[in-house]
Design a protein around this motif. Sequence first.
Motif, short mmCIF file in Angstrom:
data_model
loop_
_atom_site.label_atom_id
_atom_site.label_comp_id
_atom_site.label_asym_id
_atom_site.label_seq_id
_atom_site.Cartn_x
_atom_site.Cartn_y
_atom_site.Cartn_z
N MET A 44 0.86 -1.19 0.11
CA MET A 44 0.01 0.04 0.15
C MET A 44 0.77 1.05 -0.11
N ARG A 45 1.88 1.34 0.84
CA ARG A 45 2.86 2.51 0.91
C ARG A 45 3.40 2.59 -0.50
N SER A 46 3.85 1.48 -1.10
CA SER A 46 4.64 1.52 -2.34
C SER A 46 3.93 2.21 -3.55
N ARG A 47 2.45 1.74 -3.45
CA ARG A 47 1.55 2.28 -4.36
C ARG A 47 0.95 3.64 -4.15
N ASP A 57 2.81 2.31 -14.48
CA ASP A 57 3.18 0.97 -14.71
C ASP A 57 3.34 0.06 -13.50
N TYR A 58 3.74 0.56 -12.55
CA TYR A 58 3.90 0.10 -11.05
C TYR A 58 2.49 -0.41 -10.49
N GLN A 61 0.99 -3.06 -12.41
CA GLN A 61 1.81 -4.55 -12.06
C GLN A 61 1.44 -4.85 -10.80
N THR A 62 1.06 -4.16 -9.75
CA THR A 62 0.77 -4.61 -8.54
C THR A 62 -0.78 -4.53 -8.35
N TRP A 63 -1.56 -4.60 -9.34
CA TRP A 63 -3.01 -4.56 -9.16
C TRP A 63 -3.35 -6.24 -9.52
N ASP A 64 -4.16 -6.77 -8.85
CA ASP A 64 -4.56 -8.22 -8.98
C ASP A 64 -5.28 -8.28 -10.69
#
Length: 137
Positions: A44-47, A57-58, A61-64
Amino acid sequence: MATNIRSLSVNSCPCGSHTHYEQCCGQYHRGSLHLQAPDAERLMRSRYCAFVLDDTDYLLQTWDPKSRPPFIEPNEPGTQWLGLKIVKHEQSDQFHATVEFVARVRNPQGRAQRLHEVSRFEKVDGHWFYLDGEFRN
């Protein structure tokens, strides 16, 4: 205008950890632990940090894949992300967690907003993914 990554390497990470970006969210964005946040809160913090940096892009990539949109619009020029507060992080089992957070943002017209959400995360093949969220008032 998006925050300059170079300036973040010597400053505290936007996620509010009081750690330098490279040792914090930067390692998940493009460093040695790329896409390997160890838990839902770190993801969550990185998002949040990716929103600050306009790193769509990140975010994708981190979304289901089950709930991922086809694209994410970049920030409007002049958008300012003002801070993140993690309210609660709960892991229900080894593969599922929720993170309640409040993010503050100022739009280009100067209006500040609070985004209060309870986000659901799922761990798949050893990696955490954002699944979806429910906004709160």
